[in-house]
Design a protein around this motif. Structure first.
Motif, PDB file in Angstrom:
ATOM      1  N   GLY A   1       0.859  -1.290   0.024  1.00 28.07           N
ATOM      2  CA  GLY A   1       0.057   0.082  -0.034  1.00 28.07           C
ATOM      3  C   GLY A   1       0.849   1.297  -0.109  1.00 28.07           C
ATOM      4  N   GLU A   2       0.416   2.337   0.302  1.00 32.10           N
ATOM      5  CA  GLU A   2       1.127   3.659   0.500  1.00 32.10           C
ATOM      6  C   GLU A   2       1.513   3.920   1.916  1.00 32.10           C
ATOM      7  N   THR A   3       0.656   3.294   2.882  1.00 29.73           N
ATOM      8  CA  THR A   3       0.752   3.684   4.319  1.00 29.73           C
ATOM      9  C   THR A   3       0.992   2.817   5.378  1.00 29.73           C
ATOM     10  N   TYR A   4       1.380   1.547   4.980  1.00 30.07           N
ATOM     11  CA  TYR A   4       1.442   0.618   5.840  1.00 30.07           C
ATOM     12  C   TYR A   4       2.736   0.746   6.830  1.00 30.07           C
ATOM     13  N   LEU A   5       3.837   1.230   6.216  1.00 26.53           N
ATOM     14  CA  LEU A   5       5.008   1.446   6.933  1.00 26.53           C
ATOM     15  C   LEU A   5       5.440   2.803   6.372  1.00 26.53           C
ATOM     16  N   PRO A   6       6.742   3.622   7.298  1.00 27.55           N
ATOM     17  CA  PRO A   6       7.139   4.617   6.473  1.00 27.55           C
ATOM     18  C   PRO A   6       7.830   4.574   5.514  1.00 27.55           C
ATOM     19  N   ALA A   7       7.052   4.278   4.298  1.00 30.70           N
ATOM     20  CA  ALA A   7       8.091   4.108   2.971  1.00 30.70           C
ATOM     21  C   ALA A   7       6.775   4.259   2.072  1.00 30.70           C
ATOM     22  N   PHE A   8       7.142   4.948   0.992  1.00 38.51           N
ATOM     23  CA  PHE A   8       6.207   4.979   0.012  1.00 38.51           C
ATOM     24  C   PHE A   8       6.932   5.193  -1.371  1.00 38.51           C
ATOM     25  N   GLY A   9       6.257   4.942  -2.546  1.00 34.75           N
ATOM     26  CA  GLY A   9       6.383   4.635  -3.849  1.00 34.75           C
ATOM     27  C   GLY A   9       7.272   6.111  -4.307  1.00 34.75           C
ATOM     28  N   GLY A  10       6.582   7.113  -4.060  1.00 38.57           N
ATOM     29  CA  GLY A  10       7.158   8.313  -4.500  1.00 38.57           C
ATOM     30  C   GLY A  10       8.573   8.714  -3.759  1.00 38.57           C
ATOM     31  N   GLY A  11       8.554   8.197  -2.562  1.00 42.32           N
ATOM     32  CA  GLY A  11       9.847   8.518  -1.752  1.00 42.32           C
ATOM     33  C   GLY A  11      10.910   7.478  -2.370  1.00 42.32           C
ATOM     34  N   ALA A  12      10.745   6.398  -2.850  1.00 38.99           N
ATOM     35  CA  ALA A  12      11.616   5.728  -3.337  1.00 38.99           C
ATOM     36  C   ALA A  12      12.322   6.057  -4.555  1.00 38.99           C
ATOM     37  N   ARG A  13      11.473   6.759  -5.591  1.00 40.12           N
ATOM     38  CA  ARG A  13      11.799   7.379  -6.603  1.00 40.12           C
ATOM     39  C   ARG A  13      12.696   8.541  -6.478  1.00 40.12           C
ATOM     40  N   ALA A  14      12.446   9.293  -5.440  1.00 39.92           N
ATOM     41  CA  ALA A  14      12.897  10.558  -5.292  1.00 39.92           C
ATOM     42  C   ALA A  14      14.544  10.046  -4.676  1.00 39.92           C
ATOM     43  N   ALA A  15      14.423   9.124  -3.834  1.00 35.49           N
ATOM     44  CA  ALA A  15      15.744   8.764  -3.265  1.00 35.49           C
ATOM     45  C   ALA A  15      16.665   8.175  -4.127  1.00 35.49           C
ATOM     46  N   ILE A  16      16.068   7.468  -5.196  1.00 39.14           N
ATOM     47  CA  ILE A  16      16.887   7.101  -6.184  1.00 39.14           C
ATOM     48  C   ILE A  16      17.535   7.977  -6.900  1.00 39.14           C
ATOM     49  N   GLU A  17      16.799   9.315  -7.352  1.00 37.80           N
ATOM     50  CA  GLU A  17      17.161  10.335  -7.842  1.00 37.80           C
ATOM     51  C   GLU A  17      18.532  10.911  -7.341  1.00 37.80           C
ATOM     52  N   LEU A  18      18.306  11.064  -6.052  1.00 35.68           N
ATOM     53  CA  LEU A  18      19.355  11.774  -5.288  1.00 35.68           C
ATOM     54  C   LEU A  18      20.691  10.953  -5.069  1.00 35.68           C
ATOM     55  N   LEU A  19      20.258   9.676  -5.137  1.00 36.35           N
ATOM     56  CA  LEU A  19      21.594   8.645  -4.952  1.00 36.35           C
ATOM     57  C   LEU A  19      22.055   8.618  -6.300  1.00 36.35           C
ATOM     58  N   ALA A  20      21.560   8.462  -7.618  1.00 33.54           N
ATOM     59  CA  ALA A  20      22.092   8.144  -8.666  1.00 33.54           C
ATOM     60  C   ALA A  20      23.426   8.842  -9.078  1.00 33.54           C
ATOM     61  N   PRO A  21      23.723  10.001  -8.823  1.00 30.35           N
ATOM     62  CA  PRO A  21      25.040  10.480  -9.072  1.00 30.35           C
ATOM     63  C   PRO A  21      26.072  10.001  -8.304  1.00 30.35           C
ATOM     64  N   THR A  22      25.788   9.393  -7.067  1.00 34.36           N
ATOM     65  CA  THR A  22      26.967   8.827  -6.189  1.00 34.36           C
ATOM     66  C   THR A  22      27.097   7.402  -6.799  1.00 34.36           C
ATOM     67  N   LEU A  23      26.045   6.891  -7.251  1.00 34.30           N
ATOM     68  CA  LEU A  23      26.175   5.340  -7.727  1.00 34.30           C
ATOM     69  C   LEU A  23      26.754   5.261  -9.136  1.00 34.30           C
ATOM     70  N   LEU A  24      26.414   6.063  -9.980  1.00 33.66           N
ATOM     71  CA  LEU A  24      27.232   6.089 -11.122  1.00 33.66           C
ATOM     72  C   LEU A  24      28.642   6.164 -11.112  1.00 33.66           C
ATOM     73  N   GLY A  25      29.428   5.155 -11.934  1.00 25.50           N
ATOM     74  CA  GLY A  25      30.781   4.748 -11.778  1.00 25.50           C
ATOM     75  C   GLY A  25      31.349   3.900 -10.748  1.00 25.50           C
ATOM     76  N   GLU A  26      30.392   3.640  -9.627  1.00 23.63           N
ATOM     77  CA  GLU A  26      30.817   2.631  -8.801  1.00 23.63           C
ATOM     78  C   GLU A  26      30.649   1.413  -9.359  1.00 23.63           C
ATOM     79  N   ASN A  27      31.468   0.525  -8.538  1.00 28.06           N
ATOM     80  CA  ASN A  27      31.644  -0.919  -8.905  1.00 28.06           C
ATOM     81  C   ASN A  27      30.634  -1.833  -8.345  1.00 28.06           C
ATOM     82  N   PRO A  28      29.477  -2.220  -9.065  1.00 29.23           N
ATOM     83  CA  PRO A  28      28.060  -2.877  -8.591  1.00 29.23           C
ATOM     84  C   PRO A  28      28.533  -3.974  -7.749  1.00 29.23           C
ATOM     85  N   VAL A  29      29.578  -4.750  -8.100  1.00 26.73           N
ATOM     86  CA  VAL A  29      29.840  -6.046  -7.222  1.00 26.73           C
ATOM     87  C   VAL A  29      30.492  -5.740  -5.916  1.00 26.73           C
TER      88      VAL A  29
END
Ligand code: MG
Length: 370
Positions: A54-82
Protein backbone atom coordinates in the motif's frame (compact mmCIF):
# COMPACT_ATOMS: atom_id res chain seq x y z
CA UNK A 1 33.19 -2.99 -13.50
CA UNK A 2 31.32 0.30 -13.24
CA UNK A 3 27.67 1.26 -13.04
CA UNK A 4 26.99 3.08 -16.32
CA UNK A 5 23.21 3.49 -16.31
CA UNK A 6 20.26 3.31 -13.89
CA UNK A 7 16.79 3.07 -15.45
CA UNK A 8 13.67 3.45 -13.32
CA UNK A 9 10.11 2.26 -13.98
CA UNK A 10 7.00 3.21 -12.00
CA UNK A 11 4.28 0.54 -11.90
CA UNK A 12 0.80 0.78 -10.44
CA UNK A 13 -0.10 -2.79 -9.60
CA UNK A 14 -3.77 -3.54 -8.85
CA UNK A 15 -4.40 -6.19 -6.20
CA UNK A 16 -6.63 -9.04 -7.34
CA UNK A 17 -8.93 -8.20 -4.42
CA UNK A 18 -8.90 -5.34 -1.87
CA UNK A 19 -6.74 -6.06 1.14
CA UNK A 20 -7.71 -5.10 4.67
CA UNK A 21 -4.91 -4.68 7.16
CA UNK A 22 -5.40 -6.05 10.68
CA UNK A 23 -8.54 -4.80 12.34
CA UNK A 24 -9.71 -3.28 9.05
CA UNK A 25 -7.64 -0.13 9.77
CA UNK A 26 -6.36 0.29 6.23
CA UNK A 27 -7.66 -0.84 2.88
CA UNK A 28 -5.27 -1.30 -0.05
CA UNK A 29 -6.33 -1.80 -3.66
CA UNK A 30 -3.01 -1.36 -5.48
CA UNK A 31 0.73 -1.36 -4.90
CA UNK A 32 3.14 1.33 -6.09
CA UNK A 33 6.27 -0.40 -7.34
CA UNK A 34 9.60 1.04 -8.45
CA UNK A 35 11.61 -1.24 -10.74
CA UNK A 36 15.27 -0.51 -11.34
CA UNK A 37 17.64 -1.80 -13.99
CA UNK A 38 21.32 -1.15 -13.42
CA UNK A 39 23.63 -1.49 -16.43
CA UNK A 40 27.37 -1.85 -16.17
CA UNK A 41 30.16 -0.91 -18.54
CA UNK A 42 30.94 -4.64 -18.97
CA UNK A 43 27.54 -5.35 -20.51
CA UNK A 44 26.05 -7.09 -17.46
CA UNK A 45 22.82 -5.71 -16.03
CA UNK A 46 20.74 -6.37 -12.92
CA UNK A 47 17.13 -5.86 -11.84
CA UNK A 48 15.81 -4.67 -8.49
CA UNK A 49 12.49 -3.58 -7.02
CA UNK A 50 11.22 -1.42 -4.20
CA UNK A 51 7.53 -1.93 -3.45
CA UNK A 52 5.98 -0.86 -0.16
CA UNK A 53 2.71 -2.52 0.86
CA UNK A 54 0.00 0.00 0.00
CA UNK A 55 1.22 3.56 0.53
CA UNK A 56 0.78 3.86 4.26
CA UNK A 57 1.57 0.52 5.88
CA UNK A 58 5.10 1.55 6.88
CA UNK A 59 7.06 4.84 6.74
CA UNK A 60 7.84 4.03 3.09
CA UNK A 61 6.11 5.09 -0.12
CA UNK A 62 6.67 4.70 -3.84
CA UNK A 63 7.29 8.38 -4.55
CA UNK A 64 9.87 8.40 -1.76
CA UNK A 65 11.73 5.49 -3.36
CA UNK A 66 11.94 7.28 -6.71
CA UNK A 67 13.03 10.58 -5.11
CA UNK A 68 15.71 8.78 -3.11
CA UNK A 69 17.03 6.98 -6.20
CA UNK A 70 17.17 10.33 -8.04
CA UNK A 71 19.27 11.71 -5.19
CA UNK A 72 21.54 8.64 -5.00
CA UNK A 73 22.05 8.11 -8.75
CA UNK A 74 24.96 10.57 -9.24
CA UNK A 75 26.79 8.89 -6.33
CA UNK A 76 26.19 5.39 -7.71
CA UNK A 77 27.19 6.02 -11.33
CA UNK A 78 30.81 4.95 -11.83
CA UNK A 79 30.86 2.74 -8.71
CA UNK A 80 31.56 -1.00 -8.91
CA UNK A 81 28.25 -2.88 -8.50
CA UNK A 82 29.91 -6.05 -7.21
CA UNK A 83 31.45 -4.21 -4.24
CA UNK A 84 28.16 -4.51 -2.43
CA UNK A 85 29.15 -3.65 1.15
CA UNK A 86 31.05 -0.57 -0.02
CA UNK A 87 28.06 0.44 -2.12
CA UNK A 88 25.72 0.10 0.85
CA UNK A 89 27.99 2.24 3.02
CA UNK A 90 28.11 4.82 0.25
CA UNK A 91 24.32 4.91 0.06
CA UNK A 92 24.00 5.19 3.86
CA UNK A 93 26.48 8.09 4.01
CA UNK A 94 24.82 9.97 1.16
CA UNK A 95 21.24 9.34 2.29
CA UNK A 96 20.70 8.16 5.86
CA UNK A 97 17.53 6.10 6.30
CA UNK A 98 15.12 5.50 3.38
CA UNK A 99 16.02 1.82 3.52
CA UNK A 100 13.09 0.85 1.29
CA UNK A 101 14.51 2.90 -1.59
CA UNK A 102 17.99 1.41 -1.27
CA UNK A 103 16.57 -2.11 -1.47
CA UNK A 104 15.96 -1.84 -5.24
CA UNK A 105 19.57 -0.73 -5.87
CA UNK A 106 21.07 -3.37 -3.61
CA UNK A 107 18.91 -6.09 -5.23
CA UNK A 108 19.95 -5.06 -8.75
CA UNK A 109 23.62 -5.17 -7.76
CA UNK A 110 23.19 -8.68 -6.31
CA UNK A 111 21.66 -9.69 -9.66
CA UNK A 112 24.82 -8.44 -11.38
CA UNK A 113 27.04 -10.22 -8.83
CA UNK A 114 25.25 -13.51 -9.54
CA UNK A 115 25.46 -13.06 -13.29
CA UNK A 116 29.14 -12.18 -13.05
CA UNK A 117 29.79 -15.31 -10.96
CA UNK A 118 27.50 -17.47 -13.12
CA UNK A 119 25.68 -18.58 -9.95
CA UNK A 120 22.15 -18.24 -8.59
CA UNK A 121 21.89 -15.87 -5.65
CA UNK A 122 21.08 -18.68 -3.22
CA UNK A 123 24.55 -20.13 -3.84
CA UNK A 124 26.13 -16.78 -2.99
CA UNK A 125 23.92 -16.24 0.07
CA UNK A 126 24.96 -19.46 1.76
CA UNK A 127 23.96 -22.34 -0.51
CA UNK A 128 20.54 -23.83 -1.22
CA UNK A 129 19.58 -25.44 2.09
CA UNK A 130 16.22 -26.97 1.19
CA UNK A 131 14.43 -28.29 -1.91
CA UNK A 132 11.67 -25.74 -1.43
CA UNK A 133 10.39 -22.99 0.85
CA UNK A 134 6.89 -23.25 2.31
CA UNK A 135 4.70 -20.35 1.24
CA UNK A 136 2.11 -18.88 3.57
CA UNK A 137 -1.27 -17.41 2.81
CA UNK A 138 -2.26 -13.90 3.88
CA UNK A 139 -5.78 -13.79 5.32
CA UNK A 140 -7.55 -10.42 5.53
CA UNK A 141 -9.43 -9.46 8.67
CA UNK A 142 -13.12 -10.37 8.52
CA UNK A 143 -15.75 -12.23 10.49
CA UNK A 144 -14.66 -15.65 11.78
CA UNK A 145 -16.72 -17.28 9.01
CA UNK A 146 -15.21 -15.05 6.31
CA UNK A 147 -11.67 -15.70 7.55
CA UNK A 148 -12.20 -19.46 7.64
CA UNK A 149 -13.55 -19.16 4.09
CA UNK A 150 -10.41 -17.31 2.97
CA UNK A 151 -8.27 -20.00 4.63
CA UNK A 152 -10.25 -22.73 2.85
CA UNK A 153 -9.61 -20.95 -0.47
CA UNK A 154 -5.90 -20.75 0.36
CA UNK A 155 -5.86 -24.43 1.34
CA UNK A 156 -7.36 -25.29 -2.05
CA UNK A 157 -4.31 -23.56 -3.58
CA UNK A 158 -1.96 -25.72 -1.50
CA UNK A 159 -1.20 -23.39 1.41
CA UNK A 160 -0.68 -25.14 4.76
CA UNK A 161 0.73 -22.14 6.65
CA UNK A 162 -1.51 -19.14 7.15
CA UNK A 163 -1.06 -15.57 8.29
CA UNK A 164 -4.40 -14.40 9.66
CA UNK A 165 -4.82 -10.70 10.31
CA UNK A 166 -6.43 -9.93 13.65
CA UNK A 167 -6.36 -6.82 15.84
CA UNK A 168 -9.76 -5.14 15.84
CA UNK A 169 -10.89 -2.73 18.54
CA UNK A 170 -13.26 -5.32 20.06
CA UNK A 171 -11.35 -7.84 22.18
CA UNK A 172 -14.17 -10.39 22.16
CA UNK A 173 -14.32 -10.38 18.34
CA UNK A 174 -10.58 -11.09 18.11
CA UNK A 175 -10.94 -13.97 20.55
CA UNK A 176 -13.82 -15.31 18.42
CA UNK A 177 -11.71 -15.04 15.27
CA UNK A 178 -8.71 -16.79 16.83
CA UNK A 179 -10.75 -19.59 18.39
CA UNK A 180 -12.78 -20.19 15.22
CA UNK A 181 -9.70 -20.30 13.00
CA UNK A 182 -7.84 -22.59 15.41
CA UNK A 183 -10.85 -24.90 15.75
CA UNK A 184 -11.16 -25.33 11.97
CA UNK A 185 -7.43 -25.74 11.32
CA UNK A 186 -6.19 -29.27 10.48
CA UNK A 187 -3.45 -30.32 12.92
CA UNK A 188 -0.80 -30.41 10.17
CA UNK A 189 -1.38 -26.75 9.30
CA UNK A 190 -0.03 -23.69 11.10
CA UNK A 191 -1.31 -20.19 11.62
CA UNK A 192 0.30 -16.95 12.68
CA UNK A 193 -2.07 -14.37 14.08
CA UNK A 194 -0.63 -11.15 12.69
CA UNK A 195 -1.75 -8.08 14.58
CA UNK A 196 0.15 -5.55 12.45
CA UNK A 197 0.70 -3.34 15.57
CA UNK A 198 -3.03 -2.89 16.21
CA UNK A 199 -3.30 -3.87 19.90
CA UNK A 200 -2.33 -1.95 23.00
CA UNK A 201 -0.11 -4.03 25.25
CA UNK A 202 -3.02 -4.53 27.68
CA UNK A 203 -5.27 -5.84 24.91
CA UNK A 204 -2.53 -8.14 23.63
CA UNK A 205 -1.93 -9.62 27.08
CA UNK A 206 -5.67 -10.09 27.61
CA UNK A 207 -6.35 -11.74 24.24
CA UNK A 208 -3.25 -13.92 24.14
CA UNK A 209 -3.81 -15.26 27.65
CA UNK A 210 -7.50 -15.95 26.89
CA UNK A 211 -6.45 -18.09 23.87
CA UNK A 212 -3.36 -19.59 25.49
CA UNK A 213 -4.58 -23.13 24.76
CA UNK A 214 -4.60 -22.65 20.98
CA UNK A 215 -1.90 -24.90 19.52
CA UNK A 216 0.28 -24.44 16.42
CA UNK A 217 0.09 -20.67 16.54
CA UNK A 218 2.42 -17.71 16.70
CA UNK A 219 1.55 -14.08 17.31
CA UNK A 220 3.13 -11.37 15.21
CA UNK A 221 3.85 -7.73 16.03
CA UNK A 222 1.10 -7.33 18.62
CA UNK A 223 1.80 -3.63 19.33
CA UNK A 224 3.27 -0.54 17.70
CA UNK A 225 6.58 -0.22 19.51
CA UNK A 226 9.38 -2.56 20.52
CA UNK A 227 8.90 -1.80 24.23
CA UNK A 228 5.17 -2.51 24.07
CA UNK A 229 5.88 -5.84 22.33
CA UNK A 230 8.53 -6.65 24.93
CA UNK A 231 6.02 -6.03 27.72
CA UNK A 232 3.62 -8.45 25.96
CA UNK A 233 6.41 -11.02 25.58
CA UNK A 234 7.03 -10.93 29.33
CA UNK A 235 3.37 -11.48 30.16
CA UNK A 236 2.33 -14.17 27.64
CA UNK A 237 3.45 -17.66 26.58
CA UNK A 238 2.93 -18.01 22.84
CA UNK A 239 5.89 -17.56 20.48
CA UNK A 240 6.13 -14.02 19.11
CA UNK A 241 7.42 -12.79 15.75
CA UNK A 242 8.51 -9.16 15.40
CA UNK A 243 8.06 -7.37 12.09
CA UNK A 244 7.24 -3.69 11.66
CA UNK A 245 9.26 -2.35 14.64
CA UNK A 246 12.51 -3.90 13.36
CA UNK A 247 14.63 -1.76 11.05
CA UNK A 248 18.32 -2.04 11.85
CA UNK A 249 20.80 -4.68 12.96
CA UNK A 250 20.86 -2.95 16.34
CA UNK A 251 17.09 -3.50 16.69
CA UNK A 252 17.68 -7.24 16.20
CA UNK A 253 20.57 -7.39 18.66
CA UNK A 254 18.45 -5.59 21.26
CA UNK A 255 15.50 -7.95 20.63
CA UNK A 256 17.73 -10.95 21.25
CA UNK A 257 19.37 -9.45 24.35
CA UNK A 258 15.97 -8.62 25.84
CA UNK A 259 14.41 -11.95 24.85
CA UNK A 260 11.68 -10.03 23.03
CA UNK A 261 10.77 -12.66 20.42
CA UNK A 262 11.27 -16.17 19.12
CA UNK A 263 11.61 -15.05 15.53
CA UNK A 264 11.46 -12.15 13.10
CA UNK A 265 10.29 -11.27 9.63
CA UNK A 266 13.22 -10.50 7.34
CA UNK A 267 12.16 -8.17 4.50
CA UNK A 268 14.44 -6.36 2.04
CA UNK A 269 12.09 -3.40 1.59
CA UNK A 270 11.99 -2.77 5.35
CA UNK A 271 15.65 -3.56 6.17
CA UNK A 272 17.29 -1.98 3.12
CA UNK A 273 18.04 -4.79 0.67
CA UNK A 274 19.45 -8.29 0.38
CA UNK A 275 22.80 -7.30 1.94
CA UNK A 276 21.27 -6.10 5.21
CA UNK A 277 18.73 -8.94 5.22
CA UNK A 278 21.57 -11.44 4.96
CA UNK A 279 23.23 -9.87 8.00
CA UNK A 280 19.99 -10.15 9.99
CA UNK A 281 19.27 -13.66 8.65
CA UNK A 282 22.75 -14.85 9.68
CA UNK A 283 22.35 -13.27 13.12
CA UNK A 284 18.95 -14.98 13.41
CA UNK A 285 20.54 -18.34 12.61
CA UNK A 286 23.27 -17.79 15.20
CA UNK A 287 20.76 -17.04 17.98
CA UNK A 288 18.28 -19.76 16.99
CA UNK A 289 15.41 -17.65 15.70
CA UNK A 290 12.78 -18.92 13.28
CA UNK A 291 12.19 -16.53 10.42
CA UNK A 292 9.79 -15.62 7.69
CA UNK A 293 11.99 -14.32 4.87
CA UNK A 294 9.89 -12.47 2.31
CA UNK A 295 9.47 -9.00 0.88
CA UNK A 296 6.98 -6.34 1.92
CA UNK A 297 5.32 -6.28 -1.50
CA UNK A 298 6.09 -6.34 -5.18
CA UNK A 299 6.19 -8.41 -8.33
CA UNK A 300 7.82 -11.77 -8.93
CA UNK A 301 11.13 -9.87 -9.12
CA UNK A 302 11.28 -8.81 -5.45
CA UNK A 303 9.72 -12.10 -4.37
CA UNK A 304 12.29 -14.18 -6.23
CA UNK A 305 15.28 -12.17 -5.01
CA UNK A 306 14.05 -12.74 -1.47
CA UNK A 307 13.36 -16.45 -1.98
CA UNK A 308 17.06 -16.95 -2.75
CA UNK A 309 17.77 -15.72 0.78
CA UNK A 310 14.94 -17.80 2.25
CA UNK A 311 16.05 -20.99 0.53
CA UNK A 312 19.65 -20.59 1.65
CA UNK A 313 18.46 -20.56 5.27
CA UNK A 314 18.63 -23.81 7.30
CA UNK A 315 15.26 -25.56 7.60
CA UNK A 316 15.20 -25.22 11.39
CA UNK A 317 15.35 -21.43 11.03
CA UNK A 318 12.69 -21.21 8.27
CA UNK A 319 9.03 -20.75 9.14
CA UNK A 320 7.49 -19.90 5.76
CA UNK A 321 7.58 -17.15 3.15
CA UNK A 322 4.89 -14.98 1.69
CA UNK A 323 4.65 -14.54 -2.09
CA UNK A 324 3.40 -10.98 -2.63
CA UNK A 325 2.92 -11.27 -6.40
CA UNK A 326 0.29 -13.95 -5.84
CA UNK A 327 -2.02 -11.05 -4.89
CA UNK A 328 -1.46 -9.03 -8.09
CA UNK A 329 -3.39 -8.85 -11.35
CA UNK A 330 -0.38 -8.06 -13.54
CA UNK A 331 2.77 -10.08 -14.14
CA UNK A 332 5.96 -8.49 -15.51
CA UNK A 333 7.78 -11.79 -16.09
CA UNK A 334 5.25 -14.52 -16.91
CA UNK A 335 6.44 -18.03 -16.18
CA UNK A 336 9.63 -16.85 -14.48
CA UNK A 337 10.91 -16.81 -10.92
CA UNK A 338 9.68 -18.21 -7.61
CA UNK A 339 5.98 -19.04 -7.90
CA UNK A 340 3.58 -20.56 -5.42
CA UNK A 341 3.10 -24.18 -6.47
CA UNK A 342 0.87 -26.05 -4.03
CA UNK A 343 2.06 -24.08 -1.02
CA UNK A 344 5.74 -24.31 -1.92
CA UNK A 345 8.20 -22.25 -3.90
CA UNK A 346 11.79 -22.48 -5.06
CA UNK A 347 14.36 -19.97 -6.29
CA UNK A 348 15.40 -20.51 -9.92
CA UNK A 349 18.70 -22.17 -10.75
CA UNK A 350 19.80 -19.35 -13.06
CA UNK A 351 22.64 -16.85 -12.59
CA UNK A 352 21.65 -13.90 -10.41
CA UNK A 353 18.02 -13.48 -9.36
CA UNK A 354 16.83 -15.38 -12.42
CA UNK A 355 14.03 -13.00 -13.43
CA UNK A 356 14.20 -10.85 -16.58
CA UNK A 357 11.13 -8.57 -16.72
CA UNK A 358 9.64 -8.39 -20.21
CA UNK A 359 10.34 -4.90 -21.55
CA UNK A 360 7.04 -4.67 -23.46
CA UNK A 361 5.20 -5.35 -20.19
CA UNK A 362 7.17 -2.67 -18.33
CA UNK A 363 6.72 -0.04 -21.07
CA UNK A 364 9.07 2.96 -21.01
CA UNK A 365 11.22 3.86 -17.99
CA UNK A 366 10.16 7.13 -16.33
CA UNK A 367 13.78 8.21 -16.03
CA UNK A 368 17.26 7.00 -17.00
CA UNK A 369 20.35 8.21 -15.12
CA UNK A 370 23.60 7.85 -17.07
MG1 MG B 1 3.55 -8.80 9.59
Amino acid sequence: MKISKIAVWHLNLPLSKPYWLSGGRLKFEKLDSTIVRIDSDEGLHGWGESCPWGETYLPAFGGGARAAIELLAPTLLGENPVQIEKLNRLMDVNLPGHLYAKSAIDMACWDIIGKKAGLPLCDLLGGRATDYVLTNSSISTGTPEEMNGYIADARARGYTVHSAKVGGPDVSKDIERIEAIAAALPSKEKVTFDVNRAWTSGTAIEVMNRVAGVANSWFEQPCETFNQCLHVRRNTRQPILLDECMHTMNDHILAYKEGACEGVKVKPNRLGGITKCKQVRDFGISVGWQMHIEDVGGTVLADTATMHLAQSTPIENQLASWIAHDHLVDDIAPGQGARNVNGKTSAPDLPGIGVEPELELLAEPIVVYA
